[in-house]
Design an enzyme around this catalytic site. Structure first.
Site, PDB file in Angstrom:
ATOM      1  N   THR A  81     -26.174   7.703 -17.179  1.00 26.07           N
ATOM      2  CA  THR A  81     -25.842   7.030 -15.920  1.00 26.07           C
ATOM      3  C   THR A  81     -27.153   6.551 -15.300  1.00 26.07           C
ATOM      4  O   THR A  81     -28.164   7.253 -15.388  1.00 26.07           O
ATOM      5  CB  THR A  81     -25.149   8.023 -14.968  1.00 26.07           C
ATOM      6  OG1 THR A  81     -23.873   8.354 -15.521  1.00 26.07           O
ATOM      7  CG2 THR A  81     -24.969   7.450 -13.569  1.00 26.07           C
ATOM      8  N   ARG A 128      -9.783   8.000 -15.833  1.00 26.33           N
ATOM      9  CA  ARG A 128     -10.618   8.973 -15.121  1.00 26.33           C
ATOM     10  C   ARG A 128     -11.673   8.241 -14.292  1.00 26.33           C
ATOM     11  O   ARG A 128     -12.343   7.335 -14.780  1.00 26.33           O
ATOM     12  CB  ARG A 128     -11.300   9.909 -16.122  1.00 26.33           C
ATOM     13  CG  ARG A 128     -12.209  10.965 -15.491  1.00 26.33           C
ATOM     14  CD  ARG A 128     -13.662  10.686 -15.796  1.00 26.33           C
ATOM     15  NE  ARG A 128     -14.550  11.749 -15.320  1.00 26.33           N
ATOM     16  CZ  ARG A 128     -15.883  11.650 -15.336  1.00 26.33           C
ATOM     17  NH1 ARG A 128     -16.471  10.572 -15.813  1.00 26.33           N
ATOM     18  NH2 ARG A 128     -16.621  12.634 -14.868  1.00 26.33           N
TER      19      ARG A 128
END
Lengths: 317, 317
Positions: A185, A213
């Site tokens: 990330t 999700r």
């Protein structure tokens, strides 16, 4: 004094084993963007909001980070990306959820912020909005790299193995350094010459994530926060960062304690919910912190013209 | 001492003009559920988490509130619902985004909370998960009421009128009491005999909302928050509640000031971003607040066996 800090994800258990073959490419990406954008911030050519947007765009284009091109694949073998951005002085924000066709999810989020309403757009609507704003549209073939395809195939094979359970799946994720939830990330925080801060975060999520999700990255207050005083971008197991509203909590704690103490307090709160990870944060005094609880966090800072990079515990000039 | 509080949305400008023909039905819904669930909380038959889930389920079934059956229609003429729930003592949470086929979005969110991971599920995946958990699946025809269809047709006609702009659309929304953004969103907070709190919020969004728009209701920290001390559910113009991380901020302020002062501070922060609205909050001392800045907020409380209801400024036993 301007400050720019970036991260490329936190993850891993145990002591750091040193650089992998591809880590120099990650460091090089961060060094180049910090020097370039840090200099432009310093000269007042860009403000904090544009600095964090451009920093995240560069990392979205670097296939070794898990955002934009090179994002990990979800359970269905597709890429679905999340991103959010926030400007401190007026708390303007933008976020996109489960976006699939935009080269730069963070730029789509930036356009939402600029337009002012709505703050969050979902899936296809976010891609359509991005295209209207001339954010480059790409197809999944362009976004998916061989490395991510291979990681997904390995995840899929393990999942299909006789006797495997969801717990096994998570165990695999926990013990494969390249497959850490949240690993890769990307995020950025900046302080500009006007004394304004901004924060941005972008991700492909986690390999094999269930369809639909949503993690902490597109959630203002969880993965990203900026206000008149601080800017924060988090990385780690998103559910725990949502449950602790991690990024907003850091700002609340910093009201009554130093930035580094506030950062540690947040990570200590996240950990009991399975959310080991890391974060980067700055305040308008020019303080910057990059704490993490995992084996490593890819990270870099530009402060007063000096760039510092790190993966494991030590840092490099 | 147990406490249960609910809201059915805040909205409107100017002084309250008194009850509409259908307001008694809304009050009756709240009175019945407060007496029933308040009593069960008091006798220890249900805990705070189940109390807020059941309270919101009842309001999702009441077509005059904007959640579940009777949700308002989005730009495309469909219902897309958002909900979130949080348990204070372990900060477990669940949220569903843009769900279309579940009778009780809050129960789907509750199942996510119980399962523990992931916290947030999006769109079709959330409906599929809900069906797996035996949450009743319904079709859009069942969810859509004549009242909401008529409101949508009026919105659509105004939108299509020559010379109309997005600004006009919002002006319409601002001046039609039945069409307030956020109007009719439902929420509940509870304190049980174990001293635990929980919060839940559910909505259909706003009439004519753009496809894919996500408001504050499914965002942990914005529309819903619960921790070891407080539980909060917000209603109003969602974007401003996201930008201020309103529900989590209330908890932060309550660390250093009384609950009612913290509630006022949050609403004062939300207002400059166009986010007039209201909230309900309780703490583990049994304090309850129901502040709002709009013309009205449908609300009710059960404290020590006594039920109190309100729409405009005054309250009724």
């Amino acid at each position: 004094m301007v400050v720019l800090a970036v991260h490329g994800g936190a993850g891993g258990d145990g002591p750091w084993g040193g650089m992998t073959d591809v880590d120099p490419q990650r460091l090089d990406c961060m060094r180049r963007l910090l020097n370039d954008l840090g200099g432009r911030l310093q000269r007042g050519e860009i403000n904090a909001l544009e600095a964090v947007t451009l920093a995240v765009e560069v990392m979205e284009d670097e296939p070794l980070f898990n955002a934009g091109r090179g994002s990990v694949l979800d359970a269905s073998g597709s890429i679905t990306m999340d991103a959010s951005i926030m400007r401190g002085h007026d708390q303007a924000a933008g976020a996109v959820v489960n976006i699939k066709r935009s080269r730069h999810p963070i730029r789509v989020a930036n356009h939402l912020l600029q337009d002012g309403w709505p703050v969050m757009l979902n899936s296809e609507a976010a891609d359509v909005f991005g295209a209207e704003k001339k954010v480059e549209t790409v197809d999944q073939h362009w976004l998916i790299t061989e490395l991510r395809q291979a990681q997904w195939a390995k995840w899929k094979a393990n999942k299909s193995a006789p006797g495997s359970t969801d717990e096994d799946d998570r165990a695999i994720l926990d013990h494969d350094a390249d497959e850490q939830p949240g690993m890769g990330t990307v995020g950025a925080v900046a302080l500009d010459i006007h004394g304004h801060v901004a924060a941005a975060t972008s991700t492909g999520g986690m390999t094999g994530k269930p369809n639909g999700r949503i993690g902490d990255t597109p959630i203002i207050g969880a993965g990203t926060w900026a206000d008149a005083t601080v800017a924060v971008s988090c990385t780690g197991i998103g559910e725990a960062f949502i449950r602790t509203c991690a990024a907003r909590s850091l700002a609340a704690y910093h009201e009554v304690m130093p930035l580094d103490t506030a950062g540690r307090k947040v990570l200590n709160e996240v950990a009991p919910y399975g959310g080991r990870g890391g974060l980067i944060a700055i305040n308008t005094d020019g303080r910057v912190i990059t704490p993490f609880q995992t084996m490593l966090m890819y990270r870099g800072t530009y402060v007063g013209g000096l760039v510092e990079l790190g993966i494991g515990p030590q840092t490099y000039a």
